[in-house]
Design a protein around this motif. Structure first.
Motif, PDB file in Angstrom:
ATOM      1  N   GLU A   1      -3.940   1.689   0.052  1.00  0.00           N
ATOM      2  CA  GLU A   1      -3.833   0.272   0.402  1.00  0.00           C
ATOM      3  C   GLU A   1      -5.199  -0.330   0.717  1.00  0.00           C
ATOM      4  O   GLU A   1      -6.081   0.332   1.276  1.00  0.00           O
ATOM      5  N   THR A   2      -5.357  -1.605   0.358  1.00  0.00           N
ATOM      6  CA  THR A   2      -6.557  -2.386   0.684  1.00  0.00           C
ATOM      7  C   THR A   2      -6.188  -3.454   1.696  1.00  0.00           C
ATOM      8  O   THR A   2      -5.132  -4.087   1.582  1.00  0.00           O
ATOM      9  N   PHE A   3      -7.056  -3.660   2.685  1.00  0.00           N
ATOM     10  CA  PHE A   3      -6.803  -4.687   3.703  1.00  0.00           C
ATOM     11  C   PHE A   3      -8.141  -5.284   4.112  1.00  0.00           C
ATOM     12  O   PHE A   3      -9.161  -4.593   4.167  1.00  0.00           O
ATOM     13  N   VAL A   4      -8.136  -6.595   4.414  1.00  0.00           N
ATOM     14  CA  VAL A   4      -9.354  -7.310   4.776  1.00  0.00           C
ATOM     15  C   VAL A   4      -9.174  -7.941   6.155  1.00  0.00           C
ATOM     16  O   VAL A   4      -8.195  -8.648   6.392  1.00  0.00           O
ATOM     17  N   THR A   5     -10.127  -7.689   7.053  1.00  0.00           N
ATOM     18  CA  THR A   5     -10.104  -8.303   8.378  1.00  0.00           C
ATOM     19  C   THR A   5     -11.034  -9.521   8.393  1.00  0.00           C
ATOM     20  O   THR A   5     -11.948  -9.626   7.577  1.00  0.00           O
TER      21      THR A   5
ATOM     22  N   ILE B   1      -6.790  -2.260   9.804  1.00  0.00           N
ATOM     23  CA  ILE B   1      -6.647  -1.793   8.422  1.00  0.00           C
ATOM     24  C   ILE B   1      -5.611  -0.666   8.341  1.00  0.00           C
ATOM     25  O   ILE B   1      -4.816  -0.594   7.403  1.00  0.00           O
ATOM     26  N   MET B   2      -5.592   0.199   9.354  1.00  0.00           N
ATOM     27  CA  MET B   2      -4.752   1.399   9.319  1.00  0.00           C
ATOM     28  C   MET B   2      -3.305   1.140   9.731  1.00  0.00           C
ATOM     29  O   MET B   2      -2.366   1.706   9.145  1.00  0.00           O
ATOM     30  N   GLU B   3      -3.101   0.304  10.732  1.00  0.00           N
ATOM     31  CA  GLU B   3      -1.765   0.157  11.308  1.00  0.00           C
ATOM     32  C   GLU B   3      -0.699  -0.332  10.321  1.00  0.00           C
ATOM     33  O   GLU B   3       0.414   0.197  10.311  1.00  0.00           O
ATOM     34  N   PRO B   4      -0.964  -1.344   9.479  1.00  0.00           N
ATOM     35  CA  PRO B   4       0.077  -1.756   8.535  1.00  0.00           C
ATOM     36  C   PRO B   4       0.495  -0.638   7.567  1.00  0.00           C
ATOM     37  O   PRO B   4       1.633  -0.622   7.106  1.00  0.00           O
ATOM     38  N   ILE B   5      -0.433   0.280   7.276  1.00  0.00           N
ATOM     39  CA  ILE B   5      -0.098   1.396   6.401  1.00  0.00           C
ATOM     40  C   ILE B   5       0.869   2.340   7.105  1.00  0.00           C
ATOM     41  O   ILE B   5       1.842   2.835   6.504  1.00  0.00           O
TER      42      ILE B   5
END
Length: 848
Positions: free
Chosen positions: A240-244, A425-429
């Protein structure tokens, strides 16, 4: 706000500080009445006779070179007294550490003014005039011609082959190795970093077209365990990719400063997170001796990492004051603060995570890119990996990262720097994995929780670092019970009409303390105890709270204690900066050591005066007395005798291991009573961290995209509770800071012009009382950390990641996993993504 004080959720009220008289008890701090009555003076509240006002000329371009500058018309205006330009700044000064190491100044670091602005809003010159209107009108008369230079606001754009560089010589910092040590010489320091170029190939950018973060070469990497085997054996693998978001610090008090010169010394009034540590910073920026600096900073209107040692801009009024021979006030506007006041860097993160069927993380491949701004590299990128490795305890892990320079305002540490981004970044995964594996959200986190002396980070010489302690499982269990997690999860239906409800939980942690600082106190001949505090007073109350640990050791009622803070001319000891959540831990240790030094001296004084051995005496109830009954003396009497004895007892002689600033403070205070000064030399096995379990419930209107936070709880593992009300303010206040990253705060840019569009509060709105639940909850375990004498750890930063991630997890619980891939989550994001059935925001672009 509710907590253990009120017991509004728990069946019985929490009682903190069992067995203590002061530690764990609420009290009214000495500065509270001044704050609520308006008597507290912040930088802009000070005035000096003949005071001038300065205004800044800011760059309208994101990267340019000043070709021509004509200030003659401005200087000719009535009321204009001086103009300061970059060529009048002193050269950057080297730093000499206590062990004799010379740290060379970096000529490419940020300066107060520049002729080559590297971001829109960077100061070019300053005008001092009799009032702000005159100064502003003078700036309008200055003729300036710019040569536009290539610019970049998105780190991915500069990493592309052929992409523009934010600085003429590259887009990343390059670090050289430290020279070899020479026998008999001070330890060598690494040379200043240089700027280099990092470019990725088109093949390395291939994943970007699919919305996945590309992963090219990085200058930094570490790993432990066998991640390939972990992925092979995993029951579930998510990539997964996530942007803060990039977010300004937004303290209510901007970095205004008043400066003037008197008898060869510069006097500076400004906000800071450390009175003691800011003095040498000012001396370095002005290239003068530290003895020539007086800092007054009794009250600071917030910092959150942006004012760790104030800011280099404060030398502008100092240099203008010298040039104009008059005091100069520099009042910084909200827009100016957005440009020069620092911000949290965005992290673009990609996580490939392998889970066992019970939810255990058995492999983690973490890749992050930071949008750093144009100046010194921040530690968010490496810190993100260490925090994730500690908080989720993956059996095998690889971390890679790169800090990329851009033509956007400078970044600095903001509450939980790197930690918040890594957690978000980690928690939604993890939330997504729990749904795919059919696991409870609390249960999947519990199986991955750190415990005891939990390891973290890379292996160094075959060993990994570890925490002093971790009781996060207990906080998670108690929090789930108090939040009634099971009942909320079982509630059906989740959606009624247009309203959908979701619950979320998040783990969070951050550094909780450092060691090695000094304390200083005086027992006066009237029996009062005066604690000298070099800590910044930025609203957390640690400037005062930590000294209650010393009063507890001495057995002195708090009403017989005084705290001196906020003015470096009042002889303050070497203390830590209020950053990195270190103050409570570091300075309760120093306060404890200093009080123990005072106890020992009291016993020795009693033995000298009354006979016997020091070990035959005890200290309590404002007296030193023979154990088992017999002769004794009051603390007031002991203080008077200490003055007669002199030497080590009244401060004329102090321990050799004290910092030179503490020694100077003790020398100035010597002879006033029994003086105790001590360095924190207590052992510590491990690195100190604090932890939070955060729980949230949201309600979303799927027709409008608007959502409300219905309920929130943060349960803390922060060691011994020193001051419950202060702790509660930090736990919930910093949770709200994190919540802001989830619900709305972000930078927005015009990519064509490189111009920021979110320069005011209403464009990047911090949360208000209308955005949070009416009755937010907090509680703390109050389990002492075993590696510090008072048992307390810091708390300022651990709640931030949990505040943000618990809201994001509650939103995905209400709406599904295919709604957002970046924070914050706004109404338009929800509506467009629900309609399309997939995330509709650009997955990688910066500043949207």
């Amino acid at each position: 706000m509710s907590n253990g004080d009120t017991g509004s959720v728990e069946a019985t009220p929490r009682v903190y500080g069992a067995g203590h008289k002061l530690i764990g008890k609420n009290y009214v701090t000495a500065d509270l009445y001044a704050k609520v009555t308006g008597q507290a003076k912040y930088a802009e509240d000070f005035h000096a006779e003949g005071m001038l006002f300065c205004k800044l000329l800011l760059s309208p371009l994101p990267h340019a070179r000043v070709k021509r500058l004509d200030v003659r018309q401005a200087l000719a205006m009535p009321g204009v007294k001086a103009i300061l330009t970059a060529d009048e700044l002193p050269p950057p000064a080297d730093t000499l550490t206590d062990n004799g190491t010379v740290i060379r100044a970096n000529p490419k670091s940020e300066r107060a003014l520049t002729m080559e602005p590297l971001y829109q809003g960077e100061p070019i010159l300053a005008v001092a005039a009799v009032d702000e209107l005159t100064a502003a009108e003078a700036i309008e008369k200055i003729r300036i011609e710019f040569e536009p230079l290539p610019f970049v606001i998105d780190p991915l754009d500069t990493l592309r082959s052929g992409g523009p560089n934010p600085r003429t010589d590259g887009n990343i910092w390059v670090h050289s190795p430290t020279p070899a040590a020479v026998a008999g010489a001070p330890p060598p320091a690494p040379p200043p970093p240089t700027i280099g170029a990092l470019k990725w190939t088109e093949a390395e950018f291939a994943d970007a077209k699919y919305g996945r973060l590309p992963m090219g070469k990085t200058p930094d990497e570490w790993s432990y365990g066998d991640i390939d085997a972990g992925f092979k054996n995993a029951a579930l693998v998510l990539d997964e990719t996530f942007v803060t978001p990039d977010t300004s610090h937004q303290p209510l008090e901007t970095r205004s400063a008043l400066a003037y010169w008197q008898n060869g010394k510069v006097y500076v009034h400004t906000g800071t997170q450390s009175t003691a540590q800011t003095v040498p910073a000012i001396a370095r920026w002005l290239n003068i001796d530290v003895s020539k600096v007086v800092l007054v900073s009794e009250y600071t209107g917030g910092g959150f990492g942006s004012k760790v040692t104030a800011g280099v801009s404060l030398i502008i009024p100092a240099l203008l004051s010298k040039k104009a021979n008059a005091p100069v006030m520099m009042r910084i506007s909200r827009e100016e603060e957005t440009f020069i006041g620092r911000a949290r860097p965005s992290l673009l993160g990609r996580m490939k995570v392998g889970f066992s069927k019970d939810g255990r993380i058995i492999a983690l491949d973490m890749f992050v890119i930071s949008n750093n701004g144009p100046y010194d590299a921040n530690g968010d990128v490496p810190t993100s990996g260490r925090i994730v490795s500690l908080l989720y305890q993956p059996e095998a892990m690889r971390w890679r990262g790169v800090t990329v320079l851009t033509n956007t305002p400078p970044r600095s540490a903001q509450s939980a720097p790197g930690g918040l981004q890594g957690i978000v970044i980690m928690e939604p995964i993890i939330a997504k994995a729990a749904r795919k594996l059919g696991l409870d959200q609390v249960a999947i986190r519990r199986v991955n929780c750190p415990e005891g002396k939990a390891p973290f980070g890379p292996e160094v010489k075959g060993k990994r670092s570890y925490a002093t302690s971790a009781f996060l499982k207990e906080a998670l269990d108690r929090g789930a019970e108090q939040f009634k997690w099971g009942e909320r999860v079982a509630r059906t239906p989740k959606r009624i009409g247009t309203k959908a409800r979701g619950v979320g939980v998040s783990l969070s942690c951050y550094v909780g303390g450092t060691v090695g600082f000094d304390g200083l106190l005086i027992i006066k001949p009237d029996g009062r105890v005066n604690f000298q505090s070099g800590i910044g007073n930025l609203g957390t109350e640690s400037v005062i709270d930590v000294h209650r640990a010393g009063a507890e050791v001495l057995g002195v009622p708090w009403e017989k204690c005084d705290v001196t803070w906020g003015d470096s001319s009042k002889n303050l000891p070497f203390t830590c900066v209020s950053g990195g959540s270190q103050t409570t831990h570091a300075m309760t240790r120093a306060a404890y050591a200093t009080a123990m030094d005072a106890r020992q001296k009291l016993k020795e004084i009693a033995a000298k005066k009354l006979g016997g051995k020091p070990e035959n005496y005890d200290v309590a109830n404002e007296r030193v007395f023979r154990k088992g009954g017999g002769a004794g003396m009051t603390l007031a009497q002991a203080a008077k005798y200490a003055i007669q004895l002199g030497g080590i007892y009244d401060g004329h002689e102090v321990s050799a291991d004290l910092n030179r600033r503490t020694k100077a403070a003790a020398a100035a205070l010597a002879g006033q009573g029994l003086l105790a000064a001590a360095k924190d030399n207590y052992p510590r096995d491990g690195a100190t961290f604090s932890y939070i379990a955060s729980f949230a419930e949201v309600e979303v209107d799927v027709e409008t995209g608007k959502y409300n936070i219905v309920d929130f709880l943060a349960y803390a593992d922060v060691g011994s509770v020193i001051h419950p009300r202060s702790l509660g303010g930090q736990v919930l206040g910093r949770s709200i800071l994190g919540i802001g990253h989830a619900i709305g705060q972000k930078w927005v840019y015009d990519p064509h012009y490189g111009a920021m569009l979110s320069t005011r509060f209403y464009q990047s709105k911090p949360p208000t009382i209308l955005d949070v639940p009416v009755d937010m909850q907090w509680a703390a375990l109050d389990i002492p950390d075993p590696e510090t004498p008072v048992g307390a750890r810091g708390v300022g930063e651990p709640p931030v990641g949990g505040g943000c991630a618990s809201i994001l997890n509650a939103l995905s619980d209400a709406l599904g996993d295919e709604i957002f891939q970046r924070a914050p989550v706004n109404a338009d994001t929800i509506l467009t993504s629900l309609e399309a059935g997939r995330p509709m925001q650009h997955p990688l672009m910066a500043h949207i």
